[in-house]
Design an enzyme around this catalytic site. Structure first.
Site, PDB file in Angstrom:
ATOM      1  N   ARG A 276       0.855  -1.180   0.000  1.00  0.00           N
ATOM      2  CA  ARG A 276       0.000   0.000   0.000  1.00  0.00           C
ATOM      3  C   ARG A 276       0.897   1.237   0.000  1.00  0.00           C
ATOM      4  O   ARG A 276       1.936   1.275   0.658  1.00  0.00           O
ATOM      5  CB  ARG A 276      -0.913   0.028   1.241  1.00  0.00           C
TER       6      ARG A 276
ATOM      7  N   HIS B 226      -0.352  -0.270  -9.949  1.00  0.00           N
ATOM      8  CA  HIS B 226      -1.057  -1.178  -9.035  1.00  0.00           C
ATOM      9  C   HIS B 226      -1.497  -2.453  -9.757  1.00  0.00           C
ATOM     10  O   HIS B 226      -2.677  -2.840  -9.720  1.00  0.00           O
ATOM     11  CB  HIS B 226      -2.268  -0.483  -8.409  1.00  0.00           C
TER      12      HIS B 226
END
Length: 319
Positions: A234, A282
């Site tokens: 993250r 991502h």
């Protein structure tokens, strides 16, 4: 599925709220549980009848109206988007996906990223921009120390794969883990020692209140000079300004980043054109829908039979 379990979850009522991919999940769930009542957040439904909900970046306040939930499923490796919901009921179990095809993808991503630095491809990329043909000695892989921060299912898979191709791997986690061929550390008191031995640091931590900003100016400074950072967990794990400063001052050689604090990464963000940073959008590991719906259906069966589901999240630890 056995006849008994088919009967057990014959008519579960399921709501899917998955940003942008609701229909894909609905199609897969209908195929897997044809007798279930399944709707997306964009359809008309009675919220009081919903037993189970599948969430990914759900709308604010959605959970408040679902008063008869038996379980909440997160459609991703992380559960922070669920646990941070202000309307999250306190007595409903939250269930995460276990692997769901993500481990192999994470291994592939991190093998590539670690070899990027170990074989000096970051240096050669900068040389190419200057038409510089300089060659460098090839380092011994056994002398390259990789530290994997976070040893859950995905972190352990990455650490083991790196060991198998010859990297010297250590791992750090909140509580002690034992993994063949890997030196492990646990707890905040060992973090500095772990970092000081990581020529390449891989962050695989879950996002919790304790892990946000864990890689900051102080902790990143404990890495050896010319260390590299890889983060596909993250974006909130890293204090971005501190990372940039340590790259610019030369303490760190580079960063390979799949995540950012703000996603999509703004066009004006300094990460985009920094010569020591590689960016991917991502994509390190995508949830495989087919494997995921099998897990979800099995857990609905377990809950309906009064059994404990797999992948149950501990709200205290955040994973």
């Amino acid at each position: 599925m056995s006849a008994a379990s088919s009967t057990a979850n014959a008519n579960p009522k399921i709501l899917i709220a998955a940003a942008g991919v609701d229909e894909q999940w609905k199609e897969a769930m209908v195929s897997r549980l044809p007798d279930a009542y399944i709707v997306t957040q964009h359809e008309n439904y009675d919220p009081e009848t919903i037993n189970f909900t599948l969430l990914w970046k759900q709308p604010q306040g959605l959970l408040k109206s679902l008063t008869n939930l038996q379980a909440i499923f997160s459609l991703g490796a992380g559960v922070d988007h669920v646990l941070s919901a202000p309307s999250l009921p306190t007595d409903v179990p939250v269930i995460r996906l276990e692997d769901a095809g993500m481990a192999d993808q994470m291994v592939q991503y991190h093998l590539y990223a670690a070899l990027h630095f170990m074989r000096d491809f970051d240096i050669y990329a900068r040389q190419q921009a200057k038409a510089d043909w300089a060659q460098h000695d090839v380092a011994r892989i056994s002398k390259c120390r990789v530290g994997v921060m976070g040893l859950g299912a995905l972190g352990a898979a990455v650490a083991s794969a790196l060991t198998q191709i010859g990297f010297a791997v250590s791992g750090w986690s909140r509580t002690m883990k034992a993994i063949d061929g890997i030196t492990t550390y646990a707890g905040s008191e060992t973090l500095r020692e772990f970092l000081s031995q990581s020529d390449i640091l891989i962050c695989m931590l879950p996002r919790t209140a304790e892990t946000e900003g864990v890689l900051n100016g102080k902790t990143l400074s404990h890495l050896p000079k010319d260390a590299a950072v890889i983060n596909a967990a993250r974006g909130a794990m890293i204090v971005e300004a501190d990372l940039l400063r340590l790259l610019d001052t030369g303490h760190l050689r580079g960063a390979f980043l799949d995540v950012a604090v703000t996603e999509p990464l703004p066009e004006s963000h300094p990460f985009w054109d920094h010569p020591k940073i590689r960016i991917t959008p991502h994509i390190a590991a995508a949830t495989r829908i087919e494997e995921s719906v099998d897990q979800i259906a099995e857990n609905i069966d377990r809950i309906t039979r009064g059994e404990t589901p797999r992948g149950l999240v501990d709200r205290k630890t955040g994973y």
